[in-house]
Design a protein around this motif. Structure first.
Motif, short mmCIF file in Angstrom:
data_model
loop_
_atom_site.label_atom_id
_atom_site.label_comp_id
_atom_site.label_asym_id
_atom_site.label_seq_id
_atom_site.Cartn_x
_atom_site.Cartn_y
_atom_site.Cartn_z
N CYS A 80 57.88 13.50 71.87
CA CYS A 80 58.34 12.79 70.68
C CYS A 80 59.85 12.97 70.60
CB CYS A 80 57.66 13.40 69.45
SG CYS A 80 58.48 12.98 67.88
N ALA A 88 59.64 6.61 62.67
CA ALA A 88 58.52 7.49 63.01
C ALA A 88 57.22 6.96 62.43
CB ALA A 88 58.79 8.90 62.50
N CYS A 90 54.26 8.28 62.41
CA CYS A 90 53.49 9.29 61.67
C CYS A 90 53.99 9.41 60.23
CB CYS A 90 53.56 10.65 62.38
SG CYS A 90 55.23 11.24 62.66
N PRO A 102 58.81 15.41 62.56
CA PRO A 102 57.64 14.55 62.78
C PRO A 102 56.35 15.27 62.40
CG PRO A 102 58.41 15.45 64.86
CD PRO A 102 59.39 15.89 63.82
N CYS A 107 50.27 12.05 65.07
CA CYS A 107 50.96 11.25 66.08
C CYS A 107 50.05 10.16 66.65
CB CYS A 107 51.45 12.17 67.20
SG CYS A 107 52.42 11.27 68.43
N ASP A 108 50.62 8.97 66.76
CA ASP A 108 49.93 7.88 67.46
C ASP A 108 50.91 7.40 68.53
OD1 ASP A 108 48.68 5.65 68.37
OD2 ASP A 108 48.30 4.76 66.42
N CYS A 112 53.99 4.47 68.64
CA CYS A 112 55.25 4.86 68.01
C CYS A 112 56.44 4.64 68.94
CB CYS A 112 55.20 6.34 67.60
SG CYS A 112 56.76 6.86 66.85
N GLN A 114 59.08 6.11 69.21
CA GLN A 114 59.81 7.32 69.62
C GLN A 114 59.00 8.17 70.61
OE1 GLN A 114 62.88 8.18 66.31
NE2 GLN A 114 60.93 8.80 65.48
N ALA A 115 57.88 7.62 71.07
CA ALA A 115 57.00 8.40 71.96
C ALA A 115 57.16 8.00 73.42
CB ALA A 115 55.55 8.21 71.54
S1 SF4 Z 1 56.05 10.20 68.57
FE1 SF4 Z 1 56.20 9.07 66.64
S2 SF4 Z 1 54.18 9.24 65.68
FE2 SF4 Z 1 54.33 10.82 67.26
S3 SF4 Z 1 55.04 12.63 66.18
FE3 SF4 Z 1 56.85 11.60 67.02
S4 SF4 Z 1 57.58 10.28 65.41
FE4 SF4 Z 1 55.50 10.88 64.88
#
Ligand code: SF4
Length: 175
Positions: A80, A88, A90, A102, A107-108, A112, A114-115
Motif C-alpha cells: 500500500c 484510499a 479503505c 490506511p 484493504c481492497d 484501490c 494505491q495498491a
Molecule cells: S492499498 Fe488502498 S485500500 Fe489498501 S490499505 Fe492502502 S489505501 Fe487502503
C-alpha cells in the motif's frame, strides 16, 4: 515509523526497484505510478554509473527511494503506497477520508489506486484462488447465488496471479 520499519521499507522498495530494472514489473491498480517513479530514478543522471555494466550504487538509489518508502504499508497480499488519503479506498469505505493511516484490515487491493502486487504476494493470491476453487467444486448445482459470489471470489485472485506471472514472464522473455 520506527527505525526498524524504515529500514525494512527501504529494503523492500530497493528489492522492487531492482526487480523493475530486471523487467519484473509491479502489477495492480497502483502499478503505473510506481513504474513511472522507478523509471524516473533509473534515468536520473545523478546516479548514472561511471561505466557500463557497473551497477549503480545502492546508497545513491536509496536516497532517491527513501521518501517513497516512508509511505509504504504492508498488506497481507499487497503493498500500500499511502501517498494520498483522499484516494484510499479503505478510508472511503470506512467514511474516514482524512485519516492519516490506511485501514489495512479493510484493504481492497484489487480496486484501490494505491495498491500494488508483486511476486512476493503471489502465493497468498494463489492459495486464495485454490481455496475458492475447492469450495466451488463442493457446491451443489442448485446453489446459484452462492456460486455466483464464489465465482467472483475465485476470478479476482486468479486474475491477480495471472497478472503477477505475466509481469514476471516479461522479464524471462527478455533474457
Ligand atoms: S492499498 Fe488502498 S485500500 Fe489498501 S490499505 Fe492502502 S489505501 Fe487502503
Amino acid at each position: 515509523m520506527n527505525k526498524h520499519e524504515a529500514d525494512r521499507n527501504l529494503g523492500l522498495i530497493l528489492t522492487e526497484f531492482r526487480n523493475y530494472q530486471q523487467g519484473i514489473l509491479p502489477t495492480g491498480p497502483g502499478a503505473r505510478g510506481l513504474i513511472e517513479f522507478f523509471a524516473d530514478i533509473d534515468q536520473n543522471p545523478a546516479i548514472e554509473p561511471a561505466a557500463p555494466k557497473i551497477q549503480r550504487n545502492d546508497r545513491d538509489i536509496l536516497n532517491l527511494l527513501s521518501k517513497r518508502s516512508e509511505v509504504l504499508h504492508l498488506g497481507p497480499a499487497n503493498y500500500c503506497w499511502f501517498t494520498d488519503p483522499t484516494r484510499a479506498l479503505c478510508l472511503k469505505l470506512a467514511g474516514t477520508p482524512t485519516a492519516t493511516k490506511p485501514l489495512i484490515g479493510m484493504c481492497d487491493s484489487a480496486r484501490c489506486p494505491q495498491a500494488t502486487h508483486h511476486p512476493i504476494h503471489r502465493d497468498v493470491w494463489a492459495e486464495h484462488a485454490q481455496r475458492t476453487k475447492t469450495f466451488l467444486g463442493q457446491l451443489g448445482k442448485t446453489r446459484t447465488t452462492e456460486r455466483e459470489r464464489l465465482t467472483s471470489d475465485h476470478t479476482r485472485p486468479q486474475r491477480i496471479v495471472t497478472a503477477i506471472d505475466t509481469a514476471a514472464r516479461g522479464a524471462s522473455d527478455q533474457s
